[in-house]
Design a protein around this motif. Structure first.
Motif, PDB file in Angstrom:
ATOM      1  N   UNK A 233     -15.130  -7.677  -4.279  1.00  0.00           N
ATOM      2  CA  UNK A 233     -13.697  -7.972  -4.141  1.00  0.00           C
ATOM      3  C   UNK A 233     -12.854  -6.726  -3.857  1.00  0.00           C
ATOM      4  N   UNK A 234     -13.503  -5.548  -3.895  1.00  0.00           N
ATOM      5  CA  UNK A 234     -12.761  -4.291  -3.681  1.00  0.00           C
ATOM      6  C   UNK A 234     -12.342  -4.141  -2.229  1.00  0.00           C
ATOM      7  N   UNK A 235     -11.093  -3.707  -2.039  1.00  0.00           N
ATOM      8  CA  UNK A 235     -10.646  -3.316  -0.701  1.00  0.00           C
ATOM      9  C   UNK A 235     -10.228  -1.855  -0.749  1.00  0.00           C
ATOM     10  N   UNK A 236     -10.231  -1.179   0.380  1.00  0.00           N
ATOM     11  CA  UNK A 236      -9.828   0.233   0.365  1.00  0.00           C
ATOM     12  C   UNK A 236      -8.459   0.403  -0.311  1.00  0.00           C
ATOM     13  N   UNK A 237      -8.382   1.381  -1.211  1.00  0.00           N
ATOM     14  CA  UNK A 237      -7.131   1.630  -1.929  1.00  0.00           C
ATOM     15  C   UNK A 237      -7.081   0.997  -3.302  1.00  0.00           C
ATOM     16  N   UNK A 238      -8.113   0.270  -3.678  1.00  0.00           N
ATOM     17  CA  UNK A 238      -8.124  -0.381  -4.996  1.00  0.00           C
ATOM     18  C   UNK A 238      -8.618   0.558  -6.090  1.00  0.00           C
ATOM     19  N   UNK A 239      -8.207   0.257  -7.303  1.00  0.00           N
ATOM     20  CA  UNK A 239      -8.756   0.874  -8.513  1.00  0.00           C
ATOM     21  C   UNK A 239      -9.257  -0.268  -9.388  1.00  0.00           C
TER      22      UNK A 239
ATOM     23  N   UNK B 200       0.803  -1.225   0.000  1.00  0.00           N
ATOM     24  CA  UNK B 200       0.000   0.000   0.000  1.00  0.00           C
ATOM     25  C   UNK B 200       0.839   1.279   0.000  1.00  0.00           C
ATOM     26  N   UNK B 201       1.883   1.396   0.819  1.00  0.00           N
ATOM     27  CA  UNK B 201       2.614   2.678   0.814  1.00  0.00           C
ATOM     28  C   UNK B 201       3.192   2.997  -0.559  1.00  0.00           C
TER      29      UNK B 201
ATOM     30  N   UNK C  43     -14.423   1.358  -0.821  1.00  0.00           N
ATOM     31  CA  UNK C  43     -13.066   1.888  -0.713  1.00  0.00           C
ATOM     32  C   UNK C  43     -12.329   2.067  -2.026  1.00  0.00           C
ATOM     33  N   UNK C  44     -13.029   1.871  -3.150  1.00  0.00           N
ATOM     34  CA  UNK C  44     -12.360   2.049  -4.446  1.00  0.00           C
ATOM     35  C   UNK C  44     -12.052   3.526  -4.674  1.00  0.00           C
ATOM     36  N   UNK C  45     -10.936   3.764  -5.370  1.00  0.00           N
ATOM     37  CA  UNK C  45     -10.518   5.141  -5.650  1.00  0.00           C
ATOM     38  C   UNK C  45     -10.883   5.607  -7.050  1.00  0.00           C
ATOM     39  N   UNK C  46     -11.112   4.686  -7.948  1.00  0.00           N
ATOM     40  CA  UNK C  46     -11.359   5.078  -9.340  1.00  0.00           C
ATOM     41  C   UNK C  46     -11.754   3.853 -10.134  1.00  0.00           C
TER      42      UNK C  46
ATOM     43  N   UNK D 173      -3.627   6.875  -7.581  1.00  0.00           N
ATOM     44  CA  UNK D 173      -2.991   5.582  -7.781  1.00  0.00           C
ATOM     45  C   UNK D 173      -3.612   4.588  -6.812  1.00  0.00           C
ATOM     46  N   UNK D 174      -3.445   3.300  -7.119  1.00  0.00           N
ATOM     47  CA  UNK D 174      -4.018   2.277  -6.250  1.00  0.00           C
ATOM     48  C   UNK D 174      -3.758   0.910  -6.838  1.00  0.00           C
ATOM     49  N   UNK D 175      -4.214  -0.115  -6.145  1.00  0.00           N
ATOM     50  CA  UNK D 175      -3.977  -1.488  -6.580  1.00  0.00           C
ATOM     51  C   UNK D 175      -5.155  -1.992  -7.420  1.00  0.00           C
TER      52      UNK D 175
END
Lengths: 227, 227, 227, 227, 227, 227
Positions: free
Chosen positions: B76-82, B16-17, B108-111, B54-56
């Motif tokens: 299946x989305x986790x916080x920080x995912x795209x 994540x970082x 928690x999706x970013x995009x 950005x994200x996973x």
């Protein structure tokens, strides 16, 4: 398909209250409410973001590179109309600019939908006269060959008859046949009523899989989960 | 190439970082840092200007005109995912709108990055949920045919594996393979450090010809100046 | 058609007062004033809305995926210039970004017109350095093959000679040959003088049909009104 | 996604008998046999009608406007191979002509599939060396920048790994992963066996509606017949 | 615009002798004879050169990536018909192949016109079953969602009603409304009669300038000759 | 850029023996011989395969959807000419058909190159009058607005001056400026002389890597071989 060189002065417009109210639902909801038909192709884009309108169609058939009939159409506009312009061949020329927009606005038009190009977009944006077009181009046009006004036209793949309701926003442009306008408005209201509730559930973390009861049909279709 | 009808629940995400920090560099710098590879084709455009994320990657394979698997993906989305959605054939339909965006955001999706169309763009802009898509279209989709979730997909010409890092901004979308994410972040930092210095020199009037020592190789390549 | 590997250092620029004043009229009016010629194809779009510039052309011929000659061109820029870049084959790569823009701006360039791609558009927008391009793409370019600077080029379908005047705004980009710049400015002024009057009439509800005396030629062409 | 500047000399090719036999089924049947995946986009077209081939993939990654790596790839070709060339950006340049074709043919290559342009098509047609390309263009290319050979590439939207089987004909190009080649051949054989029987029935006037037993599901989906 | 999920079994076809005879004139002459309207966009191309047909339209509305309704349409075909298939969104999938062609041919269909993709073109060419399509693609389709048969459709920009006459050849596809078929045939015959005479004159070196008496209108329009 | 409404009757043509001999080398070799410049964009395609011609350019500027000036151009044709037609805006209309071809042929024209559409392609193919065009379309054009004849034009991105040499074949169309025609012919002959030898070597299995001595520069550029 087209009759050339004619202007129909008497057209039957959809009822104004219905035509006016459809704007609030937007093109996506109206398109769903009609059963996913009546949409113009996504090559038509608004010249600025945020406009959302509906109104009754005054139709125009243009020749490529020739905007003569837009001047003829201006006289047929009544308050609440949206001009829908088709072209007999693909053309990105700038058929429409700020002078015509001034005239259309003075006649009560709410917008232009054109399967061709548009220009003076900076001024049109300042005037808040929305246009959905296939292109933006400074290229001017001649006034040499006849088309028609208020005949049925095919604009960006959709059939539009004079008096039909046009709904346009950032998502695109949909045409609602006059005879279906009231029923479509009802259906749109029902969809909208459901949506607020759905939105709240989804915002709280409920999954569409559960809310729409999709797990069973997905399994029936053979979906496999792998850990 | 594709396995259909499967959902991989366990994927290894980039750390994540690292995934988070890459956003700040933007797609152009990250693309350079990777050696000019990994970029999606420029047909993908953001629905509004200024988003930079950005994200996973959670990957989805869709069938044309069918958004069923986006609902499956939501779980299946986790916080920080795209979410990165490919389609098995070119399609400009509006696979994604404000309801799905509400659900993705709640998870928690970013995009969303989608090699197809998107709708409700006015609402998505107000929600500040960024989408990079091939088209904007009010056209809805059905839920009838299976695709897959979290398999490797080709989106706008780029191979994306679940867990890879996605960097997206006004310039486009780049995919950084999970295994290269840390090294890419290092390389991006180094480029960025150099750029501030270069920018100051160029702003003061120093020519790139001199700063990059191009005069000799240009002469060697045969460049002639004519007065 | 092209001479490769040469840089012409001495070019004759259109007179600065003429080149400067044309901006105010915009591309559509200038295009009309020239007799509807000289326009670049509408595939060139501004990276942000609202820019309106004119200036004298420094021309560049690029190889696809290679921006070496933009660095060579920077040295030839004088205050008031607009760089016009053609490419020997269609390419959407990001030939130009914020570092080159910093350099161009420091040299006095007002804009870039490029028949290829551009990147760093967020920064370019913040810098208010306008670019008209065929695409936005994060894809970088190499510096390996020679093109030329200040030779006549064809950019988006329009022939541009070094020193010609470029006028660009939201509607597109037009090239005014140096020898015609003064006459075009005169013609543009006359058009503009007429336009204010026309706009007022149209805004008051006068129809273009009457103002332009179109009814007779339309009837002569065979237009029929049907009630 | 891509490793640049490398040539993998040892690749594992699909078994020759399997790779060879797939040609007879054609791209459409093989695509169906794989579950409707693995197809390149239809922008790739054969330079002449009637060629139908299969073989094992030697992959190449090219830079736009640069065909250096095709020469590097030639050395890696073994009899029965098909060269698959991806480009890091869209390019219609003529990367491949009759000299390279002579070399490829001498090495035993059966065809080229290229996500770019091809030239000398008249000679290639006379040589009966088939090429599937995005464009035909006389434009030559330079030899200045490295790409790679025998790395996984994305060609016209499909992932191709060195050694995979390529099947190409007038309908397009499909990639069969090496590991699935034998199973795909079996599935293709089964489909083909069925098809002869179906064709006979349909030719005799039996309707697909009856042969595929579609009447019930169509009624279940709500189809209405109106007289 | 569209009614979904319906099949109209009774349609009024244009008279067979008229529908049959129009083929001989070709799409360009018929298009002229109709006053330059009714043409489908030139994105539709024949799968092989030289076919020239006419017939009465059986119309189909397809969903993207779904060819279910083509099977439903087969039952409605009568000898002398041409099937015209529109799709509710742009799709290049291969909706139609040799099995359906076998069935269509057995029912008496003369051709297919489809605003989508086609496959098995090698076999279709051998069968001499002509298809005009937007693309050739090996990609198969599903059978999951209803469209309609024998409703008015917009195909490649042209409105086609069931029973209208379709004329197709290497130049494109034109739709002649049923009510205008006889008059169009008359007009086409007259044009053709003139053309033989014109052709002879032009072949003997007479200029169109003189034959069409263009010199005076050209001078009136201001044409200047410079020596 | 363009002067409208003029016909230049006296143009200086490249010498006939040079113009005639260039055909044999084809567009790709001529394009190389000129240093990889002068090529029209690959959107122009021949209406039938196998034609290979060269000749001196008579240029025409057309208005979109208007073929009046092709009739004016016919009078300016001399034996050995190739007509090159540009259009002031993108247009796929069928500007040219068998009647004009009959006239052009009678005047001694060898071909037409047009940045627009063409029709009657079946008859043109039978007549063996080759046309390179952007589209094939049955759509006719009007005769209403002036363009020009024998002014410099930009056709498919290439500048063509009257009297320049045009070389066209299956690979595309290249323009050789009159002043460079003799030198280009020399250069083409030298290339061709080399090619036969190269072809023989490559056919015998010699690699381009060795024949062109590429191994050292590839190693210098950093190419790594991995076993």
């Amino acid at each position: 398909m087209y009759e050339l060189g004619v202007v129909y002065r008497r057209i039957e417009r959809a009822e104004a209250p219905v035509a006016d109210e459809l704007a609030a639902f937007g093109s996506a909801t109206v398109h769903e409410a009609m059963g996913r038909v009546g949409l113009m192709k996504p090559v038509l884009r608004p010249i600025y973001a945020g406009a959302q309108v509906s109104g009754t169609a005054v139709t125009v058939l243009l020749q490529p590179g020739d905007n003569w009939m837009l001047h003829v159409a201006a006289e047929q506009i009544r308050p609440g109309d949206i001009v829908v312009a088709a072209v007999t061949a693909e053309s990105t020329d700038g058929f429409f600019g700020d002078l015509l927009a001034t005239s259309f606005k003075a006649r009560g038009a709410r917008a232009l939908v054109i399967d061709g190009g548009c220009r003076d977009v900076k001024t049109l944006t300042e005037m808040r006269f929305p246009v959905w077009s296939r292109a933006v181009s400074a290229k001017g046009t001649v006034k040499a060959t006849l088309g028609s006004v208020n005949i049925p036209v095919v604009c960006a793949g959709a059939l539009v008859r004079p008096g039909d309701v046009i709904v346009a926003d950032d998502d695109g442009v949909v045409c609602v046949p006059r005879a279906l306008a009231a029923a479509t408005l009802d259906a749109a209201r029902k969809r909208e009523a459901n949506e607020a509730d759905k939105r709240a559930k989804l915002a709280s973390g409920v999954l569409g899989l559960d809310m729409y009861k999709m797990r069973e049909p997905l399994a029936a279709a053979g979906l496999r989960y792998i850990d």
